[in-house]
Design an enzyme around this catalytic site. Structure first.
Site, short mmCIF file in Angstrom:
data_model
loop_
_atom_site.label_atom_id
_atom_site.label_comp_id
_atom_site.label_asym_id
_atom_site.label_seq_id
_atom_site.Cartn_x
_atom_site.Cartn_y
_atom_site.Cartn_z
NE ARG A 1 21.91 -2.25 -13.31
CZ ARG A 1 20.83 -2.10 -13.01
NH1 ARG A 1 19.74 -2.30 -13.65
NH2 ARG A 1 20.74 -1.46 -11.76
CB SER B 1 27.75 0.01 -3.93
OG SER B 1 26.38 0.36 -4.73
CG ASP C 1 24.66 -1.21 -2.96
OD1 ASP C 1 24.80 -0.62 -1.92
OD2 ASP C 1 25.19 -2.53 -3.33
#
Length: 907
Positions: free
Chosen positions: A520, A581, A635
């Site tokens: 994203r 992450s 994350d």
């Protein structure tokens, strides 16, 4: 006119039958409720029979049935062939009348003597046998093999039995006869036996109906609605005891004077009102009272001596049924009436036949209204638009009169049109049915034992979890120490994030989120009391995930450029937070060296490299120079920061999704891998690798090992492989295969679909448990939940029975619960370490949580919270679900970094 008036009184119009159905449903609900059960006329007694036969029952079964004037014993051998060709022997022993009125000990001694004589004569005394006890009296049952007699009926009045466990009394009597090879395993009544005797693998019956001297019904109810038992999952057979329906005056508007006269002459006036309108013991009496009234009104038998009609039981129900015979009914009516001295005319015989037909038809119609109430209750409780069900029917009244069954079927169709009913006549419900109940009980006991053995290694005790908490604490301390860090399975990586948001952050920030198969790009606009975000998701093809590092980071830069064009941001240079992450050694807020790939990534040329530098180099290759990376976080840190914006007490981040990880704010004095001892720093634990050094081997099961061996990183991320969404479905799949091999699931049939890796998705666990809660309260319809299980299994081309669905759900719940409890043990170690490091007697802290498994699984958070309270009683821990931690959180890290940089620049 008098005859017509009587016929009208004995006929119940359809709208009133609908009302009777409604009242029956209300009475059933009253009986199921813990609050109203005591005064409910329809008792809805749990039988603790939780399954119908599946045809695989086999072995030797013994049945003893206590009847009104005799004891019946039966031996049955089931061959596992669908219960189609059982071998049976039975014997009847006449019972002395004094046994019905003597002591309970004498009665049960007589029953045991009958059993011993039967076994001796058939040379079965050395055979180990399980016995089903048919005891046709009202009992308060608390287990399948435990039932206290509420009260005697049917002429019995033995002392010392009411309030006692009749199964135990029989077992004691059998032991006195030195029959230690016989064990009483089930108690049931004839209605349940009727239902079970008609159930086969092809035709499972879920409703039992008896229309005999008395009447009763039973059905497989959703266990969650039976408040008198603790069981909340699956189904359980309920014995309605509907003969007492109307004892609270609910049937007063359909009672005729003839019914009331019959009731007053009975041995229990005002009791068993429904049974007295339906059961064959009473129909002859209703006809007699009707004829007696009509004779007094000179409507029938004019000129005859009608004294006979004043004699109780002068007209038997059997005679009533013979009079209804289409071919010979009129002849039979004349013969019966003339035999008692009446001189009936042709018209008298016709009117008697009309009265008999009205009484029997009313019985069938009322029975249909009760059955329609049961069927509608079943349909609604299972949240089905249509119910297809088999109803087992037994009893002399049903068998003796063909029209009875036709009326029953027709009226049910009118009262419950959404229910498709197939009536299955029962043969020997009390004998064969009882033997099958006993066999099902044994099969389920053996099955539960097998399942328990398979699942036992996954069921962690409190002591197990305390041990894991202590191991986690030890590994954390090793990881924080510079000298011992290499020996710890938890890396405890400094993030260089020194603070959480304070609410003064302002401005526009970019965020990148790379942590799975989707990537994203976001723009986050932070204003006073508001955050606005726009984002776009881009797919990362497997070829890029497994390709070169250059190709991966070039793809990321292309996505960023596309997004900036769409958002008209090409002219702006915005601070960027990069959520990456994967395990990294962070050397600064904007410098992180990749330690290893996880989650299916394996791009070459990246491990050991600074991922921010790789991103910058890709930007140069793509000539995208307006890139200002100020922070790289994972994350977990982003989740903590996102929740910290709304709750200043949020100092822990937790991810439970495709993978799992945690971070928390540690005292700098404890962080030996970074210079300085003032303030706090967020530590990225990388706890997914907890246990990679073998410290968790004692809780790793064979199923976990099979999953681990087939991953791209065998022996790594051991803790993560017990918890995260990437692996739970596979663990369940391997367990199901083991249960199939043990022939306790899907009838032991080979399941080629289950052999396919990743065919059982972790999302199935959430769907399967969406309305199910074993310990925390019911969320919805349990029947609907099991239908969802069955739908999932059917989509996988697995032919699952109701039992199979229940079992699959149990496996899913066990795996999910273990995952949540392991998370709780890890969190308990974190919060207790924080509390002790800060010298607090009590810690109040919030955990920001994100991840698809945590969000989608209906009970994961409660499972964590429940165990956390137990393992860390000196900490109040609030779990706060993050809203876009990996996106908004990364932007907030960039915002906090920008705020701190600005404050340092000011004089």
């Amino acid at each position: 006119s008098q005859v017509q008036r009587a016929l009208v009184a004995l006929t119940i119009p359809l709208e009133l039958l609908h009302e009777v159905k409604r009242r029956m449903m209300a009475a059933m609900q009253q009986g199921l409720s813990r609050l109203t059960h005591a005064e409910a006329p329809v008792k809805m007694l749990p039988t603790f029979i939780c399954s119908t036969p599946n045809g695989m029952e086999k072995g030797y079964m013994l049945v003893v049935e206590l009847c009104q004037i005799h004891v019946r014993t039966l031996f049955m051998e089931l061959l596992g062939d669908g219960n189609k060709t059982p071998f049976m022997k039975n014997q009847i022993f006449n019972m002395p009348e004094d046994r019905m009125h003597g002591t309970g000990e004498e009665l049960f001694d007589f029953i045991a003597q009958c059993v011993r004589q039967f076994l001796t004569e058939h040379r079965l005394t050395q055979q180990h046998l399980s016995l089903g006890f048919v005891f046709p009296f009202s009992c308060r049952q608390t287990q399948l093999d435990k039932a206290e007699l509420i009260s005697w009926s049917k002429g019995f009045s033995c002392s010392g039995v009411e309030g006692k466990d009749v199964v135990q009394l029989l077992q004691l009597a059998l032991n006195k006869q030195e029959l230690s090879n016989v064990k009483v395993v089930a108690l049931l009544n004839d209605t349940v036996g009727t239902m079970m005797s008609c159930s086969t693998e092809e035709i499972p019956c879920e409703v039992g109906l008896v229309v005999d001297k008395g009447t009763n019904s039973c059905f497989m109810a959703e266990a969650q609605y039976i408040e008198m038992v603790e069981e909340t999952s699956g189904r359980m057979c309920v014995n309605t005891e509907w003969g007492s329906f109307g004892d609270d005056d609910a049937l007063n508007d359909i009672l005729t004077p003839y019914d009331q006269h019959m009731d007053q002459e009975s041995s229990n006036p005002g009791k068993k009102r429904f049974e007295k309108l339906v059961g064959s013991l009473y129909l002859g009496e209703i006809v007699r009272h009707t004829l007696m009234t009509l004779a007094a009104e000179k409507a029938v038998f004019v000129g005859s001596n009608v004294a006979f009609l004043g004699t109780k039981d002068a007209l038997k129900t059997q005679q009533v049924l013979e009079i209804l015979d289409n071919e010979h009914g009129m002849t039979k009516a004349r013969a019966v009436l003339e035999a008692v001295g009446l001189r009936p005319s042709e018209r008298d015989c016709c009117r008697v036949q009309q009265i008999c037909r009205a009484v029997v038809s009313r019985s069938a119609s009322l029975c249909a209204a009760g059955l329609a109430a049961i069927l509608t209750h079943m349909r609604l409780s299972r949240e089905m638009s249509e119910l297809i069900v088999n109803v087992a029917v037994g009893g002399e009244l049903y068998r003796a009169h063909r029209r009875y069954g036709e009326i029953l079927q027709n009226v049910v169709a009118l009262l419950a049109p959404e229910c498709m009913v197939n009536f299955v006549p029962s043969e020997d419900g009390t004998g064969r049915g009882s033997a099958i109940v006993t066999a099902v009980s044994l099969r389920l006991t053996e099955k539960h034992h097998e399942v328990g053995q398979v699942l036992a290694p996954l069921r962690l005790s409190r002591a197990d979890l305390q041990g894991i908490q202590e191991l986690m604490t030890r590994e954390m301390e090793l990881g924080l120490n510079k000298e011992t860090n290499p020996s710890s399975s938890i890396r405890m990586l400094p993030t260089y994030v020194r603070g959480t948001p304070d609410g003064t952050e302002r401005g526009h920030f970019l965020a990148l989120d790379l942590g799975g198969t989707n990537f994203r790009v976001l723009v986050v606009r932070i204003a006073e009391n508001s955050i606005h975000m726009d984002s776009k998701v881009y797919l990362i093809p497997p070829s890029i995930m497994q390709g070169t590092g250059e190709a991966l980071f070039d793809h990321i830069i292309s996505c960023i450029m596309d997004f900036r064009v769409e958002q008209n941001l090409m002219e702006e240079i915005l601070p960027l937070g990069f959520t990456f992450s994967f395990p990294c050694q962070q050397l600064g807020l904007d410098k992180a060296v990749l330690l290893t790939w996880t989650k299916g990534f394996n791009a070459s040329g990246c491990v050991g490299e600074d991922v921010v530098q790789l991103l910058r180099e890709a930007a140069q290759r793509k000539q995208h120079l307006a890139l200002k990376v100020v922070a790289v976080v994972n994350d977990t840190v982003g989740t903590m920061m996102s929740c910290g914006y709304n709750d200043p007490k949020c100092e822990i981040g937790l991810i439970v999704g495709t993978g799992t990880n945690a971070c928390y704010m540690e005292e700098m004095k404890n962080v030996g891998t970074v210079e300085g001892d003032q303030g706090r720093m967020c530590i990225n634990m990388e706890w997914g690798a907890f246990g990679d050094n073998g410290c968790l081997d004692h809780i790793i099961t064979d199923f976990d090992r099979m999953v681990d061996e087939r991953t791209i990183n065998p022996g790594k991320q051991r803790f993560e492989k017990l918890i995260s969404g990437m692996y739970l479905g596979e663990i369940v799949r391997h367990i199901l295969l083991a249960l199939v091999e043990k022939r306790v699931l899907f009838h032991g049939n080979s399941c080629t679909t289950l052999e396919t890796r990743d065919i059982f998705k972790t999302s199935f666990l959430s769907t399967i448990e969406i309305t199910y809660d074993d310990t925390l309260g019911v969320w919805g319809s349990d029947g609907l939940a099991l239908l969802q299980v069955r739908d999932i299994l059917m989509d996988l081309e697995l032919d699952a029975s109701f039992e199979d669905s229940t079992l699959v759900r149990e496996v899913c719940q066990t795996v999910s619960l273990r995952a949540a409890q392991l998370c709780a043990a890890g969190l308990a170690a974190v919060v207790e370490k924080m509390r002790k490091s800060r010298g607090l007697a009590h810690l109040d802290v919030t955990v920001g949580v994100d991840g698809s498994l945590y969000k989608m699984h209906p009970h994961f958070s409660q499972y964590i919270q429940q165990m956390l309270q137990d393992l860390a009683p000196n900490c109040t821990v609030t779990l706060m679900q993050s809203e876009d931690g990996s996106g908004k959180g990364a932007a907030l890290v960039a915002a906090v970094a920008s705020r701190e940089a600005e404050s340092q620049e000011q004089p």
